[in-house]
Design a protein around this motif. Structure first.
Motif, PDB file in Angstrom:
ATOM      1  N   THR A  51      36.717  30.802  32.986  1.00  0.00           N
ATOM      2  CA  THR A  51      36.503  32.245  32.981  1.00  0.00           C
ATOM      3  C   THR A  51      36.290  32.766  34.386  1.00  0.00           C
ATOM      4  O   THR A  51      36.787  33.848  34.723  1.00  0.00           O
ATOM      5  N   TYR A  52      35.589  32.008  35.217  1.00  0.00           N
ATOM      6  CA  TYR A  52      35.371  32.438  36.594  1.00  0.00           C
ATOM      7  C   TYR A  52      36.698  32.515  37.348  1.00  0.00           C
ATOM      8  O   TYR A  52      36.996  33.508  38.014  1.00  0.00           O
ATOM      9  N   ALA A  53      37.497  31.480  37.239  1.00  0.00           N
ATOM     10  CA  ALA A  53      38.765  31.429  37.974  1.00  0.00           C
ATOM     11  C   ALA A  53      39.712  32.524  37.498  1.00  0.00           C
ATOM     12  O   ALA A  53      40.350  33.195  38.322  1.00  0.00           O
ATOM     13  N   ILE A  54      39.815  32.724  36.213  1.00  0.00           N
ATOM     14  CA  ILE A  54      40.704  33.766  35.690  1.00  0.00           C
ATOM     15  C   ILE A  54      40.241  35.139  36.157  1.00  0.00           C
ATOM     16  O   ILE A  54      41.048  35.970  36.582  1.00  0.00           O
ATOM     17  N   ARG A  55      38.951  35.372  36.126  1.00  0.00           N
ATOM     18  CA  ARG A  55      38.417  36.657  36.582  1.00  0.00           C
ATOM     19  C   ARG A  55      38.722  36.863  38.067  1.00  0.00           C
ATOM     20  O   ARG A  55      39.144  37.944  38.481  1.00  0.00           O
ATOM     21  N   ARG A  56      38.535  35.823  38.881  1.00  0.00           N
ATOM     22  CA  ARG A  56      38.804  35.928  40.322  1.00  0.00           C
ATOM     23  C   ARG A  56      40.286  36.175  40.601  1.00  0.00           C
ATOM     24  O   ARG A  56      40.631  36.939  41.490  1.00  0.00           O
ATOM     25  N   SER A 106      47.957  30.278  33.896  1.00  0.00           N
ATOM     26  CA  SER A 106      48.276  29.194  32.963  1.00  0.00           C
ATOM     27  C   SER A 106      47.648  27.878  33.397  1.00  0.00           C
ATOM     28  O   SER A 106      47.192  27.097  32.570  1.00  0.00           O
ATOM     29  N   GLU A 107      47.608  27.611  34.696  1.00  0.00           N
ATOM     30  CA  GLU A 107      46.965  26.392  35.174  1.00  0.00           C
ATOM     31  C   GLU A 107      45.479  26.409  34.865  1.00  0.00           C
ATOM     32  O   GLU A 107      44.880  25.385  34.557  1.00  0.00           O
ATOM     33  N   ASN A 108      44.861  27.574  34.948  1.00  0.00           N
ATOM     34  CA  ASN A 108      43.442  27.668  34.643  1.00  0.00           C
ATOM     35  C   ASN A 108      43.168  27.364  33.185  1.00  0.00           C
ATOM     36  O   ASN A 108      42.108  26.882  32.838  1.00  0.00           O
ATOM     37  N   ARG A 115      42.506  37.664  38.595  1.00  0.00           N
ATOM     38  CA  ARG A 115      42.822  39.049  38.222  1.00  0.00           C
ATOM     39  C   ARG A 115      42.265  40.037  39.235  1.00  0.00           C
ATOM     40  O   ARG A 115      42.942  40.989  39.627  1.00  0.00           O
ATOM     41  N   ASP A 116      41.030  39.807  39.668  1.00  0.00           N
ATOM     42  CA  ASP A 116      40.418  40.695  40.658  1.00  0.00           C
ATOM     43  C   ASP A 116      41.204  40.692  41.966  1.00  0.00           C
ATOM     44  O   ASP A 116      41.441  41.749  42.555  1.00  0.00           O
ATOM     45  N   ALA A 117      41.614  39.525  42.408  1.00  0.00           N
ATOM     46  CA  ALA A 117      42.355  39.421  43.670  1.00  0.00           C
ATOM     47  C   ALA A 117      43.688  40.148  43.578  1.00  0.00           C
ATOM     48  O   ALA A 117      44.082  40.870  44.512  1.00  0.00           O
ATOM     49  N   PHE A 118      44.394  39.986  42.472  1.00  0.00           N
ATOM     50  CA  PHE A 118      45.670  40.673  42.326  1.00  0.00           C
ATOM     51  C   PHE A 118      45.462  42.191  42.234  1.00  0.00           C
ATOM     52  O   PHE A 118      46.237  42.960  42.794  1.00  0.00           O
ATOM     53  N   ARG A 119      44.430  42.630  41.559  1.00  0.00           N
ATOM     54  CA  ARG A 119      44.158  44.071  41.475  1.00  0.00           C
ATOM     55  C   ARG A 119      43.781  44.654  42.832  1.00  0.00           C
ATOM     56  O   ARG A 119      44.216  45.739  43.191  1.00  0.00           O
ATOM     57  N   GLU A 120      42.940  43.920  43.582  1.00  0.00           N
ATOM     58  CA  GLU A 120      42.504  44.400  44.895  1.00  0.00           C
ATOM     59  C   GLU A 120      43.674  44.554  45.853  1.00  0.00           C
ATOM     60  O   GLU A 120      43.661  45.434  46.710  1.00  0.00           O
TER      61      GLU A 120
END
Length: 73
Positions: free
Chosen positions: A24-29, A12-14, A31-36
């Protein structure tokens, strides 16, 4: 703060950021971090990840604030 709450706050902050590419970069990062790290079980490692996420949340909030300031001008 739970992982899910932290994830939601960071996303939401993003959305407060006004520029397309950083958002888009921050949201992607995020999501990736939480998935990893979804299978991490070690409490020490989990705490380190939560601390990093909180630090990143602070960065995101500052970026959004600065972006809002310049949008006003």
């Amino acid at each position: 703060m739970t992982g899910k709450q932290l994830f939601s706050l960071r996303i939401s902050e993003n959305r407060n950021l006004r520029l397309y590419l950083p958002i888009t970069y921050a949201i992607r990062r995020i999501r990736d971090a939480f998935r990893e790290n979804k299978n991490v079980k070690d409490p020490v490692e989990i705490q380190a990840l939560v601390n990093k996420a909180k630090r990143d949340l602070g960065i995101i909030r500052r970026q959004a604030s600065v972006g809002e300031f310049y949008r006003i001008l």
